[in-house]
Design a protein around this motif. Structure first.
Motif, PDB file in Angstrom:
ATOM      1  N   HIS A   8       0.819  -1.215   0.000  1.00 22.25           N
ATOM      2  CA  HIS A   8       0.000   0.000   0.000  1.00 22.25           C
ATOM      3  C   HIS A   8       0.855   1.268   0.000  1.00 22.25           C
ATOM      4  N   ARG A   9       0.256   2.336  -0.499  1.00 26.13           N
ATOM      5  CA  ARG A   9       0.885   3.642  -0.394  1.00 26.13           C
ATOM      6  C   ARG A   9       1.045   4.006   1.074  1.00 26.13           C
ATOM      7  N   ILE A  10       2.157   4.594   1.402  1.00 27.68           N
ATOM      8  CA  ILE A  10       2.405   5.057   2.770  1.00 27.68           C
ATOM      9  C   ILE A  10       2.440   6.587   2.732  1.00 27.68           C
ATOM     10  N   PHE A  11       1.551   7.213   3.493  1.00 27.09           N
ATOM     11  CA  PHE A  11       1.435   8.661   3.472  1.00 27.09           C
ATOM     12  C   PHE A  11       2.530   9.303   4.331  1.00 27.09           C
ATOM     13  N   PHE A  12       2.659  10.607   4.194  1.00 27.90           N
ATOM     14  CA  PHE A  12       3.699  11.331   4.924  1.00 27.90           C
ATOM     15  C   PHE A  12       3.554  11.116   6.431  1.00 27.90           C
ATOM     16  N   HIS A  13       4.676  10.803   7.073  1.00 28.11           N
ATOM     17  CA  HIS A  13       4.651  10.547   8.511  1.00 28.11           C
ATOM     18  C   HIS A  13       6.053  10.698   9.092  1.00 28.11           C
ATOM     19  N   THR A  14       6.098  10.889  10.389  1.00 25.87           N
ATOM     20  CA  THR A  14       7.343  10.718  11.133  1.00 25.87           C
ATOM     21  C   THR A  14       7.252   9.370  11.839  1.00 25.87           C
ATOM     22  N   ASP A  15       8.384   8.728  12.036  1.00 25.14           N
ATOM     23  CA  ASP A  15       8.397   7.400  12.637  1.00 25.14           C
ATOM     24  C   ASP A  15       8.271   7.465  14.154  1.00 25.14           C
ATOM     25  N   SER A  16       7.463   6.574  14.685  1.00 23.89           N
ATOM     26  CA  SER A  16       7.425   6.235  16.120  1.00 23.89           C
ATOM     27  C   SER A  16       7.005   7.353  17.070  1.00 23.89           C
ATOM     28  N   PRO A  17       5.967   8.136  16.726  1.00 25.25           N
ATOM     29  CA  PRO A  17       5.478   9.111  17.720  1.00 25.25           C
ATOM     30  C   PRO A  17       4.781   8.456  18.897  1.00 25.25           C
ATOM     31  N   PHE A  18       4.647   7.120  18.853  1.00 22.96           N
ATOM     32  CA  PHE A  18       4.066   6.395  19.992  1.00 22.96           C
ATOM     33  C   PHE A  18       5.073   6.213  21.122  1.00 22.96           C
ATOM     34  N   TYR A  19       6.295   6.731  20.935  1.00 23.00           N
ATOM     35  CA  TYR A  19       7.291   6.787  22.004  1.00 23.00           C
ATOM     36  C   TYR A  19       7.321   8.192  22.597  1.00 23.00           C
ATOM     37  N   GLU A  20       7.590   8.295  23.898  1.00 25.80           N
ATOM     38  CA  GLU A  20       7.819   9.613  24.492  1.00 25.80           C
ATOM     39  C   GLU A  20       9.041  10.274  23.862  1.00 25.80           C
ATOM     40  N   HIS A  21      10.030   9.447  23.499  1.00 23.79           N
ATOM     41  CA  HIS A  21      11.258   9.955  22.902  1.00 23.79           C
ATOM     42  C   HIS A  21      11.432   9.245  21.565  1.00 23.79           C
ATOM     43  N   MET A  22      10.993   9.892  20.491  1.00 27.38           N
ATOM     44  CA  MET A  22      11.004   9.242  19.190  1.00 27.38           C
ATOM     45  C   MET A  22      12.412   9.239  18.598  1.00 27.38           C
ATOM     46  N   PRO A  23      12.738   8.262  17.743  1.00 30.94           N
ATOM     47  CA  PRO A  23      14.074   8.218  17.138  1.00 30.94           C
ATOM     48  C   PRO A  23      14.390   9.501  16.371  1.00 30.94           C
ATOM     49  N   GLY A  24      15.662   9.904  16.427  1.00 28.05           N
ATOM     50  CA  GLY A  24      16.056  11.179  15.834  1.00 28.05           C
ATOM     51  C   GLY A  24      16.379  11.125  14.367  1.00 28.05           C
TER      52      GLY A  24
ATOM     53  N   MET B 207      -5.710  19.524  11.052  1.00 26.97           N
ATOM     54  CA  MET B 207      -4.867  18.424  10.570  1.00 26.97           C
ATOM     55  C   MET B 207      -4.958  18.302   9.052  1.00 26.97           C
ATOM     56  N   ARG B 208      -6.170  18.388   8.518  1.00 23.14           N
ATOM     57  CA  ARG B 208      -6.359  18.268   7.075  1.00 23.14           C
ATOM     58  C   ARG B 208      -5.637  19.396   6.339  1.00 23.14           C
ATOM     59  N   CYS B 209      -5.686  20.586   6.888  1.00 17.70           N
ATOM     60  CA  CYS B 209      -5.025  21.728   6.262  1.00 17.70           C
ATOM     61  C   CYS B 209      -3.516  21.506   6.195  1.00 17.70           C
ATOM     62  N   TYR B 210      -2.931  21.037   7.304  1.00 21.79           N
ATOM     63  CA  TYR B 210      -1.485  20.767   7.323  1.00 21.79           C
ATOM     64  C   TYR B 210      -1.142  19.637   6.356  1.00 21.79           C
ATOM     65  N   ASP B 211      -1.974  18.600   6.330  1.00 21.41           N
ATOM     66  CA  ASP B 211      -1.721  17.469   5.447  1.00 21.41           C
ATOM     67  C   ASP B 211      -1.808  17.886   3.983  1.00 21.41           C
ATOM     68  N   ASP B 212      -2.732  18.772   3.658  1.00 17.48           N
ATOM     69  CA  ASP B 212      -2.843  19.267   2.284  1.00 17.48           C
ATOM     70  C   ASP B 212      -1.579  20.023   1.871  1.00 17.48           C
ATOM     71  N   ILE B 213      -1.012  20.765   2.807  1.00 16.33           N
ATOM     72  CA  ILE B 213       0.232  21.487   2.512  1.00 16.33           C
ATOM     73  C   ILE B 213       1.355  20.494   2.219  1.00 16.33           C
TER      74      ILE B 213
ATOM     75  N   ASN C  92       1.086  17.500   1.053  1.00 17.60           N
ATOM     76  CA  ASN C  92       0.834  16.777  -0.187  1.00 17.60           C
ATOM     77  C   ASN C  92       0.866  17.658  -1.430  1.00 17.60           C
ATOM     78  N   ASP C  93       0.936  18.958  -1.248  1.00 18.72           N
ATOM     79  CA  ASP C  93       1.107  19.861  -2.386  1.00 18.72           C
ATOM     80  C   ASP C  93       2.444  19.548  -3.053  1.00 18.72           C
ATOM     81  N   ALA C  94       2.431  19.325  -4.356  1.00 17.87           N
ATOM     82  CA  ALA C  94       3.648  18.938  -5.082  1.00 17.87           C
ATOM     83  C   ALA C  94       4.774  19.951  -4.911  1.00 17.87           C
TER      84      ALA C  94
END
Length: 410
Positions: free
Chosen positions: A220-236, A338-344, A346-348
């Motif tokens: 599947h397509r993977i949308f824009f994300h940062t990895d592991s925000p489910f940690y208090e201290h996410m990988p750098g 959130m949608r507004c930020y996500d649209d920004i 995804n803007d090419a």
């Protein structure tokens, strides 16, 4: 109101205690009892340096207060009177000496004090030495993103420093000429810091799996994300090494500057920016991989430091939980923001795409740069990435160590 200078019995006449010549500059120092500061003045500089008494005593460099090898205080704040007063100060050679009313004696190098000046420009200078000023991606970043050579990084400290500085400034560097096998990720992690362990292990392989514990292991397509925000201290920093690429349509790596998108949001929709900075979402990851795991953390999508500067993006729709600790009257507004930020994102105009070749390694500052992947068309793929993390604190440490090493060798 005139400033009250300490009594002349302590050799303070018109505020001047003593003077000395340091590097051809005549300096004098006195004690300002109204502001509770030690003031240093030079004949060549109209700007006076001022140091609060409590800070001076807290940072006494004598052997009873400070261990130089450990670069650590010995005395705690509770072990001296924070209202204690100096009774005498003098300049001797390149040092400023202070006598305190409790008979304690402190000596400070003049240059040491100047490096720790409380003037805004000096504080800003030190702040920039800790972390480089962010350079937002320009419109032509697709054609001008920074690159580095794997072999040069591994053998040349100057190349290592250049790669890490670009990573610090831009948040993304494409490392090329990486050996096409599993293992170089570990070598680069060791060169820049050390491995960050997660519940996926000390590294992980991205391939299509029949029993995926993560969306990355699907076509599947993977949308824009940062990895592991489910940690208090996410990988750098994330290291994504391409060993084999998808042969059909799709499989492009997509990268977006989360700080630039946030700056656009702040300018065009300040209230939405405020909402994403002040309200939080839960992020979770539950499954079985390296270990059984059930991780959850709560963060605002946009995180700022004490100076009000944006320092981290928590953005991952896949792991954002359905539990929502937001006032019910603000739920729709939060989704709109959130949608507004996500649209920004995804803007090419605000992201780049590249289809990695075997031997390429994407290195990203995970606190800032969001990544994704286009769909692997056909559903079946031999695409093979070897990946790992290093904490950003370790990168910053390595930056300072290498800078000092190169300075000593020159």
């Amino acid at each position: 109101m005139l400033k009250r200078i300490l009594p002349a019995t302590f050799q303070l006449r018109k505020g001047v205690v003593a003077s000395s010549s340091i590097n051809s500059r005549k300096i004098s120092t006195f004690l300002d009892s109204e502001k509770r500061r030690l003031v240093i003045d030079t004949e060549l500089n109209s700007v006076k340096e001022e140091f609060p008494w409590v800070w001076l005593r807290d940072n006494c460099q004598c052997s009873s207060c400070y261990e130089p090898l450990a670069q650590s205080r010995i005395v705690n704040l509770s072990e001296f009177d924070q209202k204690v007063k100096p009774v005498k100060c003098q300049v001797t050679g390149g040092q400023v000496e202070v006598e305190w009313e409790d008979k304690h004696h402190s000596v400070y190098d003049y240059s040491w004090l100047l490096e720790r000046s409380f003037r805004p420009e000096q504080r800003e200078k030190f702040s920039e030495s800790v972390c480089a000023k962010t350079v937002l991606w320009p419109a032509n970043f697709q054609e001008n993103y920074p690159t580095a050579d794997f072999n040069s990084i591994m053998t040349d400290d100057s190349a290592l420093l250049s790669w890490l500085e670009d990573l610090d400034k831009h948040g993304f560097v494409l490392v090329r000429n990486v050996p096409i096998k599993q293992g170089p990720v570990h070598e680069l992690q060791a060169r820049s810091g050390f491995r960050r362990l997660t519940h996926y292990g000390e590294d992980y392989v991205v391939k299509i799996k029949a029993d995926p514990s993560n969306l990355a292991y699907t076509h599947h397509r993977i949308f824009f994300h940062t990895d592991s925000p489910f940690y208090e201290h996410m990988p750098g920093v994330a290291y994504l090494h391409c060993i084999e690429q998808h042969q059909g349509e799709g499989g492009e790596t997509m990268l977006a500057d989360g700080f630039k998108a946030a700056a656009i949001l702040k300018e065009t929709h300040p209230e939405k920016y405020r909402l994403l900075s002040s309200e939080s979402a839960y992020f979770k990851d539950i499954g079985d991989d390296y270990i059984k795991f059930n991780s959850i953390a709560q963060h605002p999508p946009l995180v700022h430091n004490a100076r009000g500067e944006l320092v981290k993006i928590n953005w991952n729709h896949f792991t954002r939980d359905s539990y929502f600790d937001v006032d019910i009257d603000q739920v729709e507004e939060f989704y709109t923001a959130m949608r507004c930020y996500d649209d920004i994102l995804n803007d090419a105009a605000n992201h780049i795409k590249l289809k990695m070749e075997p031997g390429d390694m994407v290195t990203t500052k995970n606190l800032r740069v969001l990544h994704g992947r286009s769909e692997l068309k056909g559903g079946v793929s031999g695409r093979h990435l070897h990946c790992g993390y290093v904490d950003w604190d370790e990168i910053r440490s390595t930056l300072r160590v290498i800078r000092e090493k190169l300075k000593e060798n020159n």
